[in-house]
Design an enzyme around this catalytic site. Structure first.
Site: not given
Length: 499
Positions: A264, A269, A276, A287, A346, A348, A350
């Protein structure tokens, strides 16, 4: 850096000499006894008075004050026994201590660290890996002082035997594993304004050129043509273009039994419209820890050249907010053709990984391991020291698990049930939804990814809790850990098809 010798000359000038000391009830023996005799019994006296401890990880420095050609001796306490995991910690603390003393040349009596369960090659490998990890310094952007830095430049490793080449190889491999982890640390620690998806792709290209990997970097237009709607949806709110990064290492004559490593690469993020909170958004530069782990593993693979085939795939973008950003209730079409109802922007990572996993299969991946800082839920479940794992294939998982044991990077398997699959398939608008709810959140994320792995043997590693640490350890500073870079490389190196 490392020099291996099979003869120790105590009467030869050495800046710093290092000897391991096990706890024992009898008199000093071997090299320790020889040093004690040359120093008129001072080592024995220091031990009697409690000034020299053999407790594991204790470090005692003794200046010889001209009695020997050796300037100073570091006595390293090893306890009653020494395991592989213990060895990493012991050598880590040793090299941190030596580095802080600003010493540049050290000589280590390797055999004094060896036991029946911790042989000479293991000791050499551990020494080199721990040296790289423990002396790592965060690459920061502070103004530098004019005072020149003093770092360890030469490590002389002395053994009693003729296996010089074997020990040299073990040192080189251990150092490669440590350096690959450090590269992952540096990438993960980088500020997001400096490490964009474009810069991550440039780094991967540099790696490819150094190690003769085949590479491919898909631009936005190519992704649109191929239909990578999941990754493109995450990128919609960004000013930075997305990248789908591919590195290929071919260690066999034929492109068969290909291991796919998918990382990933969300370089920042915000959470998108599912934004968030202000406390939770700080640190989201990390991230892309999964991408960093995969690139670190590829660096190690480039150094050790295993007889395996590997394709590394990194879907990369940031997740930002704008008038163009994707929204909860959107329905998107992934590269696999499966449609996804977005319930949480959030969730995202995946989505990006879904297209990454599918693209890895397009490049011939027969086995898949994805790595991602995916969910806060895995931290609730397992804390900050254990990586969460999920799988659709027992045999593949056991190989990843064994590699994690060897690298002392613990993982723990979470389940995927038929009810879990029904939850991610529960949408009136699409084939899948990307976030069925908070309950079992880490499991829902892994189950979602399993829908794209399909029948390909697959392991998912959620490193949200383990990718960073708030505490300094004997093996490195606080910040990014580079976790799973070594595990992935060890897994690839020892991989067996089971046929």
């Amino acid at each position: 850096m490392f020099k291996v010798h099979n003869k120790l000359e105590l009467n030869k000038m050495n800046e710093t000499f290092i000897i391991g000391m096990f706890q024992q009830n009898r008199k000093l023996s071997g090299l320790a006894a020889e040093l004690d005799q040359l120093l008129d019994g001072q080592i024995t006296e220091l031990m009697k008075e409690g000034d020299l401890s053999t407790k594991q990880k204790s470090i005692t420095k003794l200046h010889t004050l001209g009695r020997l050609e050796i300037k100073r001796i570091f006595f390293v306490g090893l306890g009653k026994e020494l395991t592989f995991a213990d060895g990493r910690e012991v050598f880590g603390k040793l090299f941190k201590t030596v580095q802080q003393a600003k010493l540049q040349d050290v000589t280590i009596a390797l055999d004094t660290f060896v036991t029946e369960d911790f042989d000479r090659s293991e000791a050499a490998y551990t020494l080199a890996e721990a040296f790289a990890l423990s002396t790592y310094k965060i690459v920061d952007y502070k103004q530098k002082s004019n005072e020149p830095e003093k770092n360890i430049e030469t490590i002389n490793v002395v053994i009693d035997g003729e296996e010089l080449d074997e020990i040299k190889t073990a040192l080189e491999v251990g150092y490669a594993f440590g350096n690959g982890t450090n590269s992952a640390r540096t990438l993960t620690n980088m500020p997001p304004n400096l490490l964009t998806a474009t810069e991550l792709a440039n780094y991967a290209i540099e790696l490819a050129n150094k190690y003769q990997f085949e590479y491919e970097v898909l631009e936005k237009e190519e992704m649109e043509r191929l239909g990578m709607g999941a990754l493109l949806a995450v990128n919609q709110g960004s000013e930075e273009p997305p990248k789908m990064i591919v590195l290929k290492y071919q260690g066999k004559d034929d492109w068969t039994d290909v291991i796919g490593l998918v990382g990933k690469g969300i370089t920042y993020d915000t959470g998108g419209y599912s934004i968030k909170p202000k406390a939770g958004i700080v640190g989201m530069k990390t991230d892309m820890g999964g991408a960093a782990a995969v690139l670190g593993a590829m660096e190690i693979i480039g150094e050790i050249r295993p007889e395996q085939n590997v394709v590394a795939v990194i879907p990369s973008t940031d997740n930002m907010i704008s008038g163009k950003a994707f929204k909860p209730d959107d329905v998107i079409v992934s590269l696999s053709g499966k449609t996804i109802e977005v319930l949480n922007t959030d969730a995202e990572g995946r989505l990006a990984l879904a297209d990454g996993i599918t693209y890895a299969k397009h490049h011939g991946a027969n086995y898949l391991v994805d790595v991602a800082t995916l969910t806060g839920g895995v931290i609730i479940a397992l804390g900050n020291d254990t990586t969460g794992a999920m799988t659709n294939n027992e045999q593949l998982f056991e190989q990843v698990l064994q590699a994690s044991h060897e690298c002392v990077e613990p993982i723990w398997r979470l389940p995927i049930t038929e009810k879990d699959k029904k939850r991610v398939r529960n949408s009136k608008m699409a084939d899948l939804n990307n976030s069925p709810g908070r309950e079992g959140h880490a499991i829902m994320a892994g189950t979602f990814l399993g829908e794209f792995a399909e029948n390909t043997p697959w392991v998912h590693l959620d490193i949200a809790g383990t990718a960073t640490t708030s505490k300094e350890t004997d093996l490195g500073p606080s910040g990014a850990t580079g976790v799973m870079a070594r595990t992935l490389a060890a897994f690839v190196e020892r991989f067996e098809t089971g046929e």
